[in-house]
Motif scaffolding. Structure first.
Motif, PDB file in Angstrom:
ATOM      1  N   THR A  48      14.068  70.168  76.114  1.00 36.81           N
ATOM      2  CA  THR A  48      14.454  68.777  76.384  1.00 36.81           C
ATOM      3  C   THR A  48      13.252  67.967  76.877  1.00 36.81           C
ATOM      4  OG1 THR A  48      16.784  69.269  76.854  1.00 36.81           O
ATOM      5  CG2 THR A  48      15.864  67.284  77.854  1.00 36.81           C
ATOM      6  N   LEU A  49      12.498  68.528  77.825  1.00 38.89           N
ATOM      7  CA  LEU A  49      11.309  67.830  78.323  1.00 38.89           C
ATOM      8  C   LEU A  49      10.322  67.541  77.196  1.00 38.89           C
ATOM      9  CD1 LEU A  49      10.380  69.570  81.713  1.00 38.89           C
ATOM     10  CD2 LEU A  49      11.227  67.242  81.382  1.00 38.89           C
ATOM     11  N   ASP A  50      10.110  68.527  76.330  1.00 44.48           N
ATOM     12  CA  ASP A  50       9.174  68.350  75.218  1.00 44.48           C
ATOM     13  C   ASP A  50       9.625  67.214  74.304  1.00 44.48           C
ATOM     14  OD1 ASP A  50       6.930  69.306  73.430  1.00 44.48           O
ATOM     15  OD2 ASP A  50       8.634  69.633  72.087  1.00 44.48           O
ATOM     16  N   LYS A  51      10.908  67.166  73.997  1.00 46.26           N
ATOM     17  CA  LYS A  51      11.429  66.118  73.110  1.00 46.26           C
ATOM     18  C   LYS A  51      11.316  64.737  73.753  1.00 46.26           C
ATOM     19  CE  LYS A  51      14.465  69.104  70.429  1.00 46.26           C
ATOM     20  NZ  LYS A  51      15.840  69.611  70.197  1.00 46.26           N
ATOM     21  N   VAL A  52      11.547  64.668  75.051  1.00 50.06           N
ATOM     22  CA  VAL A  52      11.446  63.391  75.750  1.00 50.06           C
ATOM     23  C   VAL A  52       9.995  62.916  75.782  1.00 50.06           C
ATOM     24  CG1 VAL A  52      11.632  62.301  78.028  1.00 50.06           C
ATOM     25  CG2 VAL A  52      13.526  63.647  77.123  1.00 50.06           C
ATOM     26  N   LEU A  53       9.071  63.816  76.061  1.00 53.46           N
ATOM     27  CA  LEU A  53       7.660  63.447  76.098  1.00 53.46           C
ATOM     28  C   LEU A  53       7.172  62.950  74.741  1.00 53.46           C
ATOM     29  CD1 LEU A  53       6.256  66.308  78.355  1.00 53.46           C
ATOM     30  CD2 LEU A  53       6.210  63.861  78.871  1.00 53.46           C
ATOM     31  N   ARG A  54       7.731  63.493  73.664  1.00 54.27           N
ATOM     32  CA  ARG A  54       7.350  63.042  72.326  1.00 54.27           C
ATOM     33  C   ARG A  54       7.762  61.595  72.085  1.00 54.27           C
ATOM     34  NH1 ARG A  54       6.031  67.197  68.638  1.00 54.27           N
ATOM     35  NH2 ARG A  54       6.252  69.293  69.544  1.00 54.27           N
ATOM     36  N   CYS A  55       8.797  61.135  72.800  1.00 56.16           N
ATOM     37  CA  CYS A  55       9.255  59.743  72.653  1.00 56.16           C
ATOM     38  C   CYS A  55       8.313  58.758  73.349  1.00 56.16           C
ATOM     39  CB  CYS A  55      10.655  59.588  73.233  1.00 56.16           C
ATOM     40  SG  CYS A  55      11.950  60.426  72.297  1.00 56.16           S
ATOM     41  N   LYS A  56       7.558  59.235  74.316  1.00 55.88           N
ATOM     42  CA  LYS A  56       6.611  58.421  75.074  1.00 55.88           C
ATOM     43  C   LYS A  56       7.267  57.224  75.771  1.00 55.88           C
ATOM     44  CE  LYS A  56       2.761  59.720  72.063  1.00 55.88           C
ATOM     45  NZ  LYS A  56       1.669  59.251  71.169  1.00 55.88           N
ATOM     46  N   PRO A  57       8.320  57.478  76.556  1.00 55.91           N
ATOM     47  CA  PRO A  57       8.899  56.379  77.346  1.00 55.91           C
ATOM     48  C   PRO A  57       7.946  56.012  78.479  1.00 55.91           C
ATOM     49  CG  PRO A  57       9.854  58.444  78.043  1.00 55.91           C
ATOM     50  CD  PRO A  57       8.962  58.769  76.866  1.00 55.91           C
ATOM     51  N   GLU A  58       8.182  54.865  79.095  1.00 54.62           N
ATOM     52  CA  GLU A  58       7.329  54.440  80.206  1.00 54.62           C
ATOM     53  C   GLU A  58       7.768  55.042  81.528  1.00 54.62           C
ATOM     54  OE1 GLU A  58       6.402  52.396  76.885  1.00 54.62           O
ATOM     55  OE2 GLU A  58       8.421  52.306  77.744  1.00 54.62           O
TER      56      GLU A  58
END
Length: 432
Positions: A209-219
């Motif tokens: 989950t963390l990896d997928k979120v980091l790929r989105c590059k939210p602020e």
């Protein structure tokens, strides 16, 4: 008990001077506004927030409720319009429930009312919470058109089984679609909510989950541990409760979150919140630093002029009360009826307390020490008229000696060791 608060700059005597001239030279106080939208598609299994699923029996006639509730919100906003003379709105947060369940024109009405009644700063941070299962491209575009410049998307997990355990209505693909809609609409400040300690969650699934979120590059990323609240469906489900990771795994998840997000360019500015530089949630920082705010809607809390109060949690009472207020102020003599109208507003408040200096100091420390930057000794003195060491010297020295607190040039803050046992440390800041 300490009973002195430094109020040297909190009240000004305008005397007989021209009010407009004085106000031009008077720097307005910062103000934040929270607007509560209590409706949702379905109540999550862990949720104990004040919200109403639109399909529930109590929400029969939901469309009428929603329309009247939006009218009531606008009426309550009007009751605070006097603050425009003394305060400038720096942040607005539309939360819930699920604000994105509303139609675009309803959000437009609320935001138009706010801007008409209040002095809203040009660079105000204006946030809205979104459930991935309820966002559309049209809604996202309308948010931008209304000056909403920050979106908080409730993902919680990228794993199907974990979302099902939580009772969420969306899946990971819907989240990705919502995130893309937000970017395409023009959002350049997006938060993603994550959760650890979910039933069935493993270190491997959490890392995915963390990896997928980091790929989105939210602020911005918020990462909280699940708290099982009494009287929720989750609390009554023994099977799901037995699948919650143990404390050691939860601690590992907490540590790996800090490490991976730090490597990804996010800095932790509060125990559970991470941001790219300049994208910290300004609204939440107001709460953590005892700034002034007003809460609009059922169950919403306010902190204004040293008083904290909470609106009624009854949807019917709130709607009826605001309707009576509107009748008095619109169809009658607003001057003659001001007393009655004020009584209606006061009746809407379930809890009201005048916070004395002891209580304010406790909250200042409880909330301020959640911030990684800590509590400023200088600002403490400015706020209360007392040295932080005169009030809390023994407690601070105790935890400095054990390595749980540090004083970095007047900034009192938790160390990494202290963050791990923060609840125990914060309890020692109660004034007996």
């Amino acid at each position: 008990m300490i009973d002195i608060i430094n109020t040297e700059n909190s009240d000004r005597d305008f005397g007989d001077a021209n009010n407009d001239e004085v106000l031009e030279s008077y720097e307005k106080k910062p103000l934040s506004i929270y607007i509560h939208i209590p409706f949702c598609v379905k109540k999550c299994a862990y949720c104990d927030f004040l919200s109403f699923p639109v399909g529930a029996a109590c929400m029969s006639g939901y469309g009428v409720y929603r329309e009247k509730y939006i009218e009531a919100l606008c009426e309550e906003l009007k009751s605070y319009s006097y603050l425009a003379e003394t305060h400038k709105v720096r942040t607005i947060y539309i939360g819930g429930g699920t604000p994105s369940i509303l139609e675009p024109d309803e959000i437009t009405l609320v935001m138009t009312t706010v801007r008409k009644l209040f002095d809203v700063a040009e660079d105000a941070e204006i946030s809205i919470e979104v459930n991935p299962g309820t966002l559309t491209s049209r809604k996202a575009a309308e948010y931008i058109a209304n000056g909403i410049n920050r979106m908080s998307i409730g993902l919680q997990s990228a794993q199907k089984n974990e979302l099902e355990a939580l009772g969420r209505i969306h899946n990971y693909d819907q989240f990705l679609a919502a995130f893309d809609m937000a970017r395409e609409a023009g959002f350049r400040n997006i938060n993603i909510d994550l959760m650890s300690d979910i039933p069935g969650q493993t270190m491997r699934s959490y890392l995915d989950t963390l990896d997928k979120v980091l790929r989105c590059k939210p602020e911005h990323i918020s990462s909280y541990s699940l708290i099982v609240e009494d009287e929720t469906p989750l609390a009554a489900d023994e099977n799901l409760l037995s699948q919650i990771p143990d404390e050691d795994v939860d601690r590992q998840m907490y540590d790996i979150t800090n490490k991976l997000l730090g490597t990804g360019g996010y800095h932790r500015y509060e125990i559970s919140n991470y941001a790219k530089a300049g994208c910290e949630c300004r609204h939440n920082i107001v709460y953590w630093t005892l700034g002034e705010y007003i809460g609009i809607g059922i169950g919403a809390a306010s902190f204004l002029y040293g008083r904290r109060y909470t609106n009624t949690s009854s949807l019917e009472d709130y709607i009826d009360g605001m309707a009576r207020h509107r009748e008095l102020m619109t169809f009658g003599d607003p001057v003659a009826n001001s007393g009655k109208a004020r009584d209606i507003i006061e009746h809407m408040r379930n809890v009201e307390e005048e916070l004395d200096a002891d209580r304010l100091m406790e909250e200042y420390m409880f909330l301020g020490l959640r911030m990684i930057s800590g509590v400023s000794a200088e600002k403490f003195n400015d706020y209360f008229g007392h040295s932080i060491y005169d009030i809390y010297g023994p407690v601070i020295d105790k935890y400095k000696s054990t390595g749980h607190l540090e004083d970095d040039h007047g900034l009192i803050r938790l160390t990494k060791k202290g963050i791990d046992v923060s609840n125990t440390i914060l309890a020692d800041f109660l004034i007996e």
